[in-house]
Design a protein around this motif. Structure first.
Motif, short mmCIF file in Angstrom:
data_model
loop_
_atom_site.label_atom_id
_atom_site.label_comp_id
_atom_site.label_asym_id
_atom_site.label_seq_id
_atom_site.Cartn_x
_atom_site.Cartn_y
_atom_site.Cartn_z
N VAL A 173 -10.19 0.60 -2.01
CA VAL A 173 -9.67 1.75 -2.77
C VAL A 173 -10.82 2.28 -3.61
CG1 VAL A 173 -7.86 2.62 -4.28
CG2 VAL A 173 -7.45 0.52 -2.97
N SER A 227 -8.66 10.15 -5.95
CA SER A 227 -9.46 9.99 -4.73
C SER A 227 -10.65 10.96 -4.76
CB SER A 227 -8.60 10.20 -3.49
OG SER A 227 -7.88 11.38 -3.62
N TRP A 232 -9.21 3.74 2.53
CA TRP A 232 -7.79 3.85 2.16
C TRP A 232 -6.91 3.76 3.42
CZ3 TRP A 232 -4.77 3.27 -1.90
CH2 TRP A 232 -3.43 3.63 -1.75
N GLN A 241 -3.17 7.73 -1.82
CA GLN A 241 -3.88 7.14 -2.97
C GLN A 241 -3.41 7.82 -4.25
OE1 GLN A 241 -8.08 6.73 -2.27
NE2 GLN A 241 -8.51 6.33 -4.42
N TRP A 244 0.84 -1.20 0.00
CA TRP A 244 0.00 0.00 0.00
C TRP A 244 0.87 1.24 0.00
CZ3 TRP A 244 -5.33 -0.12 -0.22
CH2 TRP A 244 -5.92 -1.37 -0.03
#
Ligand SMILES: CC(C)(COP(=O)(O)OP(=O)(O)OC[C@H]1O[C@@H](n2cnc3c(N)ncnc32)[C@H](O)[C@@H]1OP(=O)(O)O)[C@@H](O)C(=O)NCCC(=O)NCCS
Length: 177
Positions: free
Chosen positions: A71, A21, A65, A9, A5
């Motif tokens: 996501v 996002s 997130w 984002q 991760w």
């Protein structure tokens, strides 16, 4: 192996289709898009769809997130306006899998937006996040969703699953990418 991760984002793609996002200012666009009958029929959104639903959905993006449980991407056009949504959800970290769900606003359909959004998420999911498999569950009668998935490179697994959607048990064919 674990998923990788990133801290924040990412933005994927660009002109004419980008994924980013969600922002609080997207609320009107989400509310308007989710009034559409086809979307209401096939997508997992509340019915009727209210402004509060849109606000909740947008706020959820940051939460999932942060928790690494999902996501949620806004699909945007060249002017950074919202034209759809694509979501990675139901992650199974040990199997490096997740599900993908998407919708495109009625006015933006038929321009390969969903196809591009699935391609972008699949590429990022495999190459950056480290997913082995992205799963798409599609109702047999949802011709458009199936066509978009196949155009993006999804393959049938041969599996089906029955799930309740808005009070009706529906049969979904399972595709993978
Ligand atoms: C399904 C949906 C996301 C498709 O979005 P879209 O942006 O119009 O799809 P695309 O333009 O990317 O279409 C991709 C391919 O599918 C084809 N296609 C799209 N709609 C189609 C239809 N109704 N019938 C046949 N083919 C279709 C396109 O011709 C295109 O093929 P090509 O790339 O070979 O030219 C949109 O119709 C939608 O939001 N529906 C309601 C919500 C929904 O069903 N979500 C999916 C739940 S699994």
């Amino acid at each position: 192996m674990n998923l990788r991760w990133p801290e924040s984002q990412p933005v994927l793609g660009g002109d004419p289709v980008a994924l980013r996002s969600w922002r609080a200012s997207d609320v009107e666009a989400v509310y308007a898009a989710c009034q559409d009958e086809t979307l209401q029929n096939f997508a997992s959104v509340p019915s009727p769809y209210t402004m509060a639903d849109a606000e909740e959905f947008i706020a959820l993006g940051a939460v999932v997130w942060r928790e690494h449980s999902g996501v949620n991407f806004a699909i945007t056009d060249a002017l950074d306006e919202v034209i759809g949504a694509i979501t990675l959800q139901n992650f199974v970290e040990v199997e490096l899998t997740c599900e993908v769900a998407y919708w495109v606003a009625d006015f933006a359909r038929g321009q390969r937006v969903a196809r591009r959004a699935v391609e972008l998420t699949a590429l990022w999911g495999h190459e950056e996040l480290g997913l082995e498999q992205l799963i798409l569950k599609i109702q047999r009668e949802n011709t458009a969703a199936l066509a978009a998935a196949l155009a993006a490179g999804a393959r049938p697994t041969g599996l089906t699953v029955d799930e309740e959607h808005k009070g009706i048990v529906r049969n979904y064919s399972i595709y993978e990418i």
